[in-house]
Structures are given as C-alpha cells and as structure tokens.
Design a protein around this motif. Structure first.
Motif, short mmCIF file in Angstrom:
data_model
loop_
_atom_site.label_atom_id
_atom_site.label_comp_id
_atom_site.label_asym_id
_atom_site.label_seq_id
_atom_site.Cartn_x
_atom_site.Cartn_y
_atom_site.Cartn_z
N ASP A 67 0.73 -1.11 -0.20
CA ASP A 67 -0.07 0.14 -0.03
C ASP A 67 0.86 1.38 -0.01
OD1 ASP A 67 -2.56 -1.44 0.19
OD2 ASP A 67 -1.90 -1.88 2.27
N VAL A 68 0.57 2.22 -0.89
CA VAL A 68 1.49 3.52 -0.96
C VAL A 68 0.45 4.58 -0.37
CG1 VAL A 68 2.84 4.77 -2.78
CG2 VAL A 68 2.73 2.20 -2.78
N ILE A 69 0.97 5.52 0.51
CA ILE A 69 0.61 6.74 1.02
C ILE A 69 1.33 7.51 0.21
CG2 ILE A 69 -0.26 8.13 2.63
CD1 ILE A 69 -0.76 5.68 4.48
N ILE A 70 0.61 8.44 -0.67
CA ILE A 70 1.42 9.69 -1.30
C ILE A 70 0.88 10.89 -0.45
CG2 ILE A 70 1.72 10.93 -3.29
CD1 ILE A 70 0.86 8.25 -4.73
N TYR A 71 1.55 11.77 -0.24
CA TYR A 71 1.23 13.03 0.55
C TYR A 71 1.90 14.26 0.27
CZ TYR A 71 5.44 12.14 3.72
OH TYR A 71 6.74 11.97 3.99
N SER A 72 1.38 15.31 0.60
CA SER A 72 2.00 16.63 0.31
C SER A 72 3.25 16.66 1.33
CB SER A 72 1.12 17.87 0.40
OG SER A 72 0.00 17.70 -0.56
N SER A 73 4.18 17.06 0.75
CA SER A 73 5.80 17.23 1.14
C SER A 73 5.78 18.65 1.90
CB SER A 73 6.93 16.79 0.66
OG SER A 73 7.06 17.59 -0.67
N ASP A 74 5.25 19.37 1.18
CA ASP A 74 5.27 20.97 1.47
C ASP A 74 4.16 21.49 2.34
OD1 ASP A 74 4.05 20.66 -0.76
OD2 ASP A 74 4.97 22.11 -1.87
N THR A 75 4.06 21.20 3.47
CA THR A 75 2.78 21.52 4.28
C THR A 75 3.56 21.68 5.71
OG1 THR A 75 0.46 21.39 4.75
CG2 THR A 75 1.86 19.23 4.51
N THR A 76 2.54 21.97 6.60
CA THR A 76 3.10 21.76 8.10
C THR A 76 3.06 20.58 8.46
OG1 THR A 76 0.58 22.19 8.78
CG2 THR A 76 1.82 24.07 8.46
N ALA A 77 3.79 20.36 9.59
CA ALA A 77 3.90 19.09 10.17
C ALA A 77 2.44 18.42 10.69
CB ALA A 77 4.90 19.06 11.50
N MET A 78 1.83 19.36 11.19
CA MET A 78 0.47 18.94 11.66
C MET A 78 -0.29 18.51 10.49
SD MET A 78 -1.65 18.33 14.30
CE MET A 78 -1.53 19.28 15.65
N HIS A 79 -0.47 19.34 9.66
CA HIS A 79 -1.28 18.90 8.41
C HIS A 79 -0.82 17.42 7.79
CE1 HIS A 79 -2.76 19.96 4.04
NE2 HIS A 79 -3.86 19.44 4.88
N ARG A 80 0.71 17.44 7.50
CA ARG A 80 1.16 16.15 6.95
C ARG A 80 0.80 15.00 7.95
NH1 ARG A 80 6.30 16.45 8.38
NH2 ARG A 80 6.34 14.81 9.93
N ARG A 81 0.89 15.15 9.25
CA ARG A 81 0.19 14.07 10.27
C ARG A 81 -1.06 13.66 9.84
NH1 ARG A 81 0.70 13.91 16.75
NH2 ARG A 81 -1.27 15.23 16.63
N HIS A 82 -2.02 14.70 9.82
CA HIS A 82 -3.30 14.47 9.50
C HIS A 82 -3.71 13.83 8.02
CE1 HIS A 82 -7.81 14.90 10.33
NE2 HIS A 82 -7.74 15.27 9.24
N ILE A 83 -2.85 14.36 7.06
CA ILE A 83 -2.95 13.43 5.95
C ILE A 83 -2.77 12.02 6.18
CG2 ILE A 83 -2.09 13.29 3.43
CD1 ILE A 83 -1.57 16.33 3.67
#
Length: 171
Positions: A67-83
């Motif tokens: 399973d692959v989770i792709i996420y925005s790298s250029d966001t806040t730490a809190m937003h990255r954690r939520h994603i």
C-alpha cells in the motif's frame, strides 16, 4: 433511522476503532503507520510529493505488493500528520478504492505499471461515507494523542500555580 442516529453510529464505530489502537509513545504518524504495516503483514510505503493544485493532499494507492500513501511534502507538520492518519484510516477500515480515481495513477506514479496498481483511493468529497469515516478516525487519533500527553504531564508533576509559571515568587 434519522440523520442524527447515522452520525452517532459513525462516531461510535470510529471511536471503537481508535480505542483499540496501540499508539506509539511518543506518537508520530510514521511510527504508527510502520506498526500498522507490521500488524497487517503488508508493506506501507510513504511517498512525499510537492503539492500541486490538480492533486489531492493525500492519496492511498493499493498495489499488488504494497500500500502506498502519497502525501504533500510542503505543508505543516500537523497537516502532514493528519494526511497520513487519514490515509491510514482507510487501511484500518479496509476501504477499497474500487475503480481508479479521476487522477490517473500514471500521473502520480509514472514508475509503476498500471497492471501493478489494484486501486487508487484519493481524497475526493467528504460527503462520501468512507471519507467521513477516515476523517473522523484521523481526528480521534489526534485527540487521543493529545489526551494521553496531557494526562502523562499531569501524572508526572503537580500543576504549577500561575505565579510560578511566570517566574514570580508565591506570596
């Protein structure tokens, strides 16, 4: 069943999922996802990509081997954690992407052959039951982590009085 009952049932179902989770301490999404992969016996790969307006913040891609989770790298730490938690929640609940989303896998993962990709589950519209469920589970994990931290802090030391918090002597 009224709309209110549906929301209550969703809350109960998600709360039960989160209550059963073993969360790493100290908590971070990457460790949580690593332990989830171990429990499921299937790798979960995390791929950070720069944000683009034509791409969702997070995306779950199910391939034959991982399973692959792709996420925005250029966001806040809190937003990255939520994603990351939102996409992990889809895995926790066994949500299936079904047909590939409107964003073709080849756009996001040009190095993967379409034959290897079983499904793409992208964040689309929150009115979909699976999206609401994943969003609520992610939020409940945040809440539980925050509660655990504050109860640990309370157990370690008595709360200082306001005067000592500001470096003033107590009268």
């Amino acid at each position: 069943m009224g709309m209110g009952n549906g929301r209550i049932e969703l809350w109960r179902r998600c709360r039960a999922v989160v209550d059963r989770l073993e969360l790493p301490d100290p908590f971070d999404a990457e460790s949580f996802i690593a332990s989830l992969a171990e429990q499921r016996g299937r790798p979960i790969e995390l791929i950070p990509l720069p944000f683009r307006p034509d791409r969702p913040c997070g995306l779950l891609v199910t391939t034959l081997r991982a399973d692959v989770i792709i996420y925005s790298s250029d966001t806040t730490a809190m937003h990255r954690r939520h994603i990351l938690l939102h996409e992990a929640a889809h895995l926790l609940r066994g949500h299936d992407g079904g047909a590939a989303s409107a964003i073709g896998p080849s756009v996001l993962l040009p190095h993967l052959s379409p034959a290897l990709i079983k499904s793409v589950l992208g964040r689309t519209v929150y009115s979909e039951p699976q999206e609401r469920e994943a969003e609520l589970i992610a939020s409940l994990i945040h809440h539980r982590v925050a509660q655990d931290r504050s109860s640990c802090a309370r157990a370690r030391a008595p709360r200082p009085r306001v005067a000592t918090m500001f470096g003033l002597r107590e009268a």
